[in-house]
Motif scaffolding. Structure first.
Motif, mmCIF file in Angstrom:
data_model
loop_
_atom_site.group_PDB
_atom_site.id
_atom_site.type_symbol
_atom_site.label_atom_id
_atom_site.label_comp_id
_atom_site.label_asym_id
_atom_site.label_seq_id
_atom_site.Cartn_x
_atom_site.Cartn_y
_atom_site.Cartn_z
ATOM 1 N N LEU A 18 0.846 -1.188 0.000
ATOM 2 C CA LEU A 18 0.000 0.000 0.000
ATOM 3 C C LEU A 18 0.885 1.242 0.000
ATOM 4 C CD1 LEU A 18 -2.942 1.165 0.327
ATOM 5 C CD2 LEU A 18 -2.464 1.279 2.780
ATOM 6 N N ALA A 19 0.472 2.248 -0.755
ATOM 7 C CA ALA A 19 1.183 3.527 -0.774
ATOM 8 C C ALA A 19 0.171 4.657 -0.678
ATOM 9 C CB ALA A 19 1.999 3.674 -2.055
ATOM 10 N N SER A 20 0.630 5.769 -0.153
ATOM 11 C CA SER A 20 -0.190 6.975 -0.114
ATOM 12 C C SER A 20 0.734 8.155 -0.359
ATOM 13 C CB SER A 20 -0.905 7.119 1.237
ATOM 14 O OG SER A 20 -1.808 8.222 1.223
ATOM 15 N N GLY A 21 0.155 9.289 -0.686
ATOM 16 C CA GLY A 21 1.002 10.445 -0.916
ATOM 17 C C GLY A 21 0.282 11.617 -1.529
ATOM 18 N N VAL A 22 1.068 12.659 -1.759
ATOM 19 C CA VAL A 22 0.632 13.860 -2.458
ATOM 20 C C VAL A 22 1.536 13.998 -3.672
ATOM 21 C CG1 VAL A 22 0.334 16.361 -2.322
ATOM 22 C CG2 VAL A 22 -0.140 14.930 -0.323
ATOM 23 N N PRO A 23 0.978 14.206 -4.872
ATOM 24 C CA PRO A 23 1.795 14.142 -6.082
ATOM 25 C C PRO A 23 2.943 15.137 -6.123
ATOM 26 C CG PRO A 23 -0.507 13.988 -6.658
ATOM 27 C CD PRO A 23 -0.449 14.347 -5.194
ATOM 28 N N PRO A 45 -5.038 14.174 0.692
ATOM 29 C CA PRO A 45 -5.184 15.613 0.490
ATOM 30 C C PRO A 45 -3.949 16.396 0.904
ATOM 31 C CG PRO A 45 -6.408 14.931 2.430
ATOM 32 C CD PRO A 45 -5.926 13.687 1.762
ATOM 33 N N ASN A 46 -3.196 15.875 1.886
ATOM 34 C CA ASN A 46 -1.960 16.534 2.301
ATOM 35 C C ASN A 46 -0.993 15.492 2.848
ATOM 36 O OD1 ASN A 46 -2.315 16.322 5.309
ATOM 37 N ND2 ASN A 46 -4.082 17.626 4.870
ATOM 38 N N GLU A 47 0.237 15.911 3.048
ATOM 39 C CA GLU A 47 1.303 14.984 3.394
ATOM 40 C C GLU A 47 1.101 14.332 4.758
ATOM 41 O OE1 GLU A 47 2.606 17.902 0.360
ATOM 42 O OE2 GLU A 47 1.629 18.087 2.331
ATOM 43 N N GLY A 48 0.604 15.101 5.724
ATOM 44 C CA GLY A 48 0.343 14.535 7.040
ATOM 45 C C GLY A 48 -0.708 13.441 6.994
ATOM 46 N N TYR A 65 4.136 2.622 2.265
ATOM 47 C CA TYR A 65 5.105 3.704 2.115
ATOM 48 C C TYR A 65 4.405 4.954 1.641
ATOM 49 C CZ TYR A 65 5.238 2.080 -2.827
ATOM 50 O OH TYR A 65 4.929 1.681 -4.104
ATOM 51 N N VAL A 66 5.112 6.084 1.770
ATOM 52 C CA VAL A 66 4.562 7.401 1.486
ATOM 53 C C VAL A 66 5.454 8.091 0.459
ATOM 54 C CG1 VAL A 66 4.002 9.670 2.501
ATOM 55 C CG2 VAL A 66 3.581 7.567 3.798
ATOM 56 N N MET A 67 4.837 8.861 -0.436
ATOM 57 C CA MET A 67 5.577 9.658 -1.421
ATOM 58 C C MET A 67 5.100 11.098 -1.349
ATOM 59 S SD MET A 67 5.587 7.053 -4.714
ATOM 60 C CE MET A 67 3.877 6.543 -4.491
ATOM 61 N N LEU A 68 6.034 12.041 -1.310
ATOM 62 C CA LEU A 68 5.663 13.438 -1.191
ATOM 63 C C LEU A 68 6.763 14.343 -1.721
ATOM 64 C CD1 LEU A 68 6.606 14.940 2.120
ATOM 65 C CD2 LEU A 68 6.421 12.460 2.087
ATOM 66 N N GLN A 69 6.401 15.588 -1.963
ATOM 67 C CA GLN A 69 7.364 16.612 -2.354
ATOM 68 C C GLN A 69 7.922 17.262 -1.102
ATOM 69 O OE1 GLN A 69 6.998 20.842 -4.708
ATOM 70 N NE2 GLN A 69 6.061 19.054 -5.682
ATOM 71 N N ASN A 70 9.218 17.554 -1.096
ATOM 72 C CA ASN A 70 9.805 18.095 0.132
ATOM 73 C C ASN A 70 9.265 19.472 0.499
ATOM 74 O OD1 ASN A 70 11.208 19.246 -2.067
ATOM 75 N ND2 ASN A 70 13.104 19.464 -0.907
ATOM 76 N N SER A 71 8.655 20.176 -0.445
ATOM 77 C CA SER A 71 8.038 21.459 -0.095
ATOM 78 C C SER A 71 6.890 21.273 0.884
ATOM 79 C CB SER A 71 7.532 22.173 -1.354
ATOM 80 O OG SER A 71 6.527 21.393 -1.987
ATOM 81 N N GLY A 72 6.299 20.079 0.918
ATOM 82 C CA GLY A 72 5.221 19.793 1.858
ATOM 83 C C GLY A 72 5.676 18.995 3.066
ATOM 84 N N LEU A 73 6.981 18.889 3.247
ATOM 85 C CA LEU A 73 7.500 18.108 4.368
ATOM 86 C C LEU A 73 7.021 18.654 5.705
ATOM 87 C CD1 LEU A 73 9.350 15.757 5.195
ATOM 88 C CD2 LEU A 73 11.281 17.345 5.124
ATOM 89 N N THR A 95 10.811 11.180 -0.281
ATOM 90 C CA THR A 95 10.652 12.627 -0.383
ATOM 91 C C THR A 95 11.486 13.159 -1.545
ATOM 92 O OG1 THR A 95 10.360 12.806 2.019
ATOM 93 C CG2 THR A 95 10.888 14.822 0.838
ATOM 94 N N SER A 96 10.853 13.913 -2.427
ATOM 95 C CA SER A 96 11.601 14.503 -3.532
ATOM 96 C C SER A 96 12.543 15.570 -3.021
ATOM 97 C CB SER A 96 10.643 15.105 -4.564
ATOM 98 O OG SER A 96 9.937 16.197 -4.004
ATOM 99 N N LEU A 97 13.578 15.830 -3.784
ATOM 100 C CA LEU A 97 14.557 16.858 -3.429
ATOM 101 C C LEU A 97 14.414 18.039 -4.377
ATOM 102 C CD1 LEU A 97 17.759 14.835 -2.500
ATOM 103 C CD2 LEU A 97 16.470 16.369 -1.009
#
Length: 367
Positions: A18-23, A45-48, A65-73, A95-97
């Motif tokens: 299973l994965a979750s995240g914000v694009p 809807p958001n990273e949290g 696992y979770v996937m997110l952009q570091n701007s939303g860290l 987390t993207s860089l």
């Protein structure tokens, strides 16, 4: 580079189901690939919220696992430190860089968080590894082996992902097939309220607004996804004599839906909240939002807005704007918009600095 399919397969081989995240564009491939398999990906809807979904899965005995952009860290730090780390739940986060290693190569909103991301994780003693663009499946497997040791110790490791490290895949989505081009909707809205202060949310909405209706009265948000409505509320309460128009997106509004209740409670008579709803996160690759099963007008009315309507034509938008300016608000206008085609306009900060945008907007408010 590792392909999106190999990225997902290597994780699945280790039991991550299973994965979750914000694009983020860095993860467009894996999200698109997983979204074709029911039950494999939860669009958050958001990273949290994404991390909390993974935490719930971990409590239930499922690897996720979770996937997110570091701007939303920042949205993730609270549930990371107070939920995941407190209860020692083993969750893997990617987390993207963005804005790393050189902030000048990315958009302005990544200038602070890009270089700060590794140090931020160090400050809370979170193990992290980096997947570089030059890495392939073998290097990724080695990173996963290292992360597995952390997970076995009930820690929550991060993998920081450089731009270009993961391949792309076609996005699975269900955008509107009837409605307005976003740029035309913006043109109609701004023409209907020529003296209004306009708050344009981040992403393609701000780009389109700058291209078709630039004005010193416009504030173009860089980053801060989901906060256009709250920012607009602050402006509206400070300048009750001026109409304030918020140009929001469906993905951005979903990120912080609680703002609807805040706006309804504050009841600014001069606020018009326009949602450009195309059902996708367009600037990150077209991943689906959850707006297809959400009625923004119903939610706005339940939250205390004075009126809320859905429009799918220019005439309907003009009529809604006229009605919204004729009676006290707040008002919500949900506009069905089509996926963008052709060349995407440049962002406002290609021509103006963020301080230019701030200063000219403030000057207009003083007049």
């Amino acid at each position: 580079m590792i392909s999106a399919q190999d990225f997902c397969a290597l994780l699945a081989d280790r039991g991550f189901s299973l994965a979750s995240g914000v694009p983020c564009s860095h993860f467009g491939g894996p999200i698109a690939h997983l979204s074709t398999q029911p039950g494999r990906y939860v669009p958050a809807p958001n990273e949290g919220s994404a991390l909390a979904v993974a935490a719930g899965a971990a409590l239930g005995g499922r690897r996720s696992y979770v996937m997110l952009q570091n701007s939303g860290l920042g949205n993730l730090i609270n549930p990371l430190t107070s939920l995941v780390m407190t209860y020692q739940l083993p969750i893997l986060t990617f987390t993207s860089l963005r804005g790393w290693p050189d902030p000048a190569t990315d958009e302005p909103q990544h200038a602070v968080m890009g270089p700060a991301t590794p140090g931020l994780l160090d400050s809370i003693h979170t193990p992290h590894y980096t997947l570089y663009a030059k890495d392939g499946p073998d290097e990724f497997s080695l990173i996963l082996e290292q992360a597995e040791k952390d997970l076995a110790e009930q820690r929550a490791p991060f993998v920081l992902v450089e731009r270009g490290a993961i391949g792309k895949a076609a996005a699975a989505n269900d955008p509107h097939r009837e409605g307005l081009a976003a740029a035309e909707a913006i043109r109609v809205v701004t023409a209907a309220a020529p003296q209004a202060a306009v708050i344009a949310t981040t992403g393609y909405t701000g780009r389109d607004t700058f291209a078709v209706a630039d004005s010193p009265r416009n504030f173009y948000m860089q980053g801060s996804m989901g906060h256009a409505s709250s920012l607009g509320l602050g402006v509206a309460l400070t300048h009750p004599e001026r109409t304030v128009v918020i140009l929001d997106g469906d993905g951005a509004l979903l990120m912080h839906l609680g703002a609807l209740s805040m706006i309804g409670h504050a009841a600014p008579a001069n606020l018009i909240h326009v949602v450009l709803d195309n059902r996708i996160h367009e600037s990150t690759g077209g991943q689906a939002t959850t707006s297809a099963t959400t009625s923004f007008p119903d939610m706005a009315l339940a939250a205390g807005y004075a009126s809320a309507v859905t429009c799918d034509s220019e005439d309907a938008v003009r009529s809604a704007m006229a009605q919204a300016q004729a009676v006290p608000g707040p008002h919500l206008i949900n506009v069905k918009t089509l996926p963008r085609t052709g060349t995407i306009p440049p962002r406002a900060t290609n021509a103006l600095s963020t301080l230019d945008i701030r200063d000219r907007f403030q000057d207009c408010l003083r007049q």
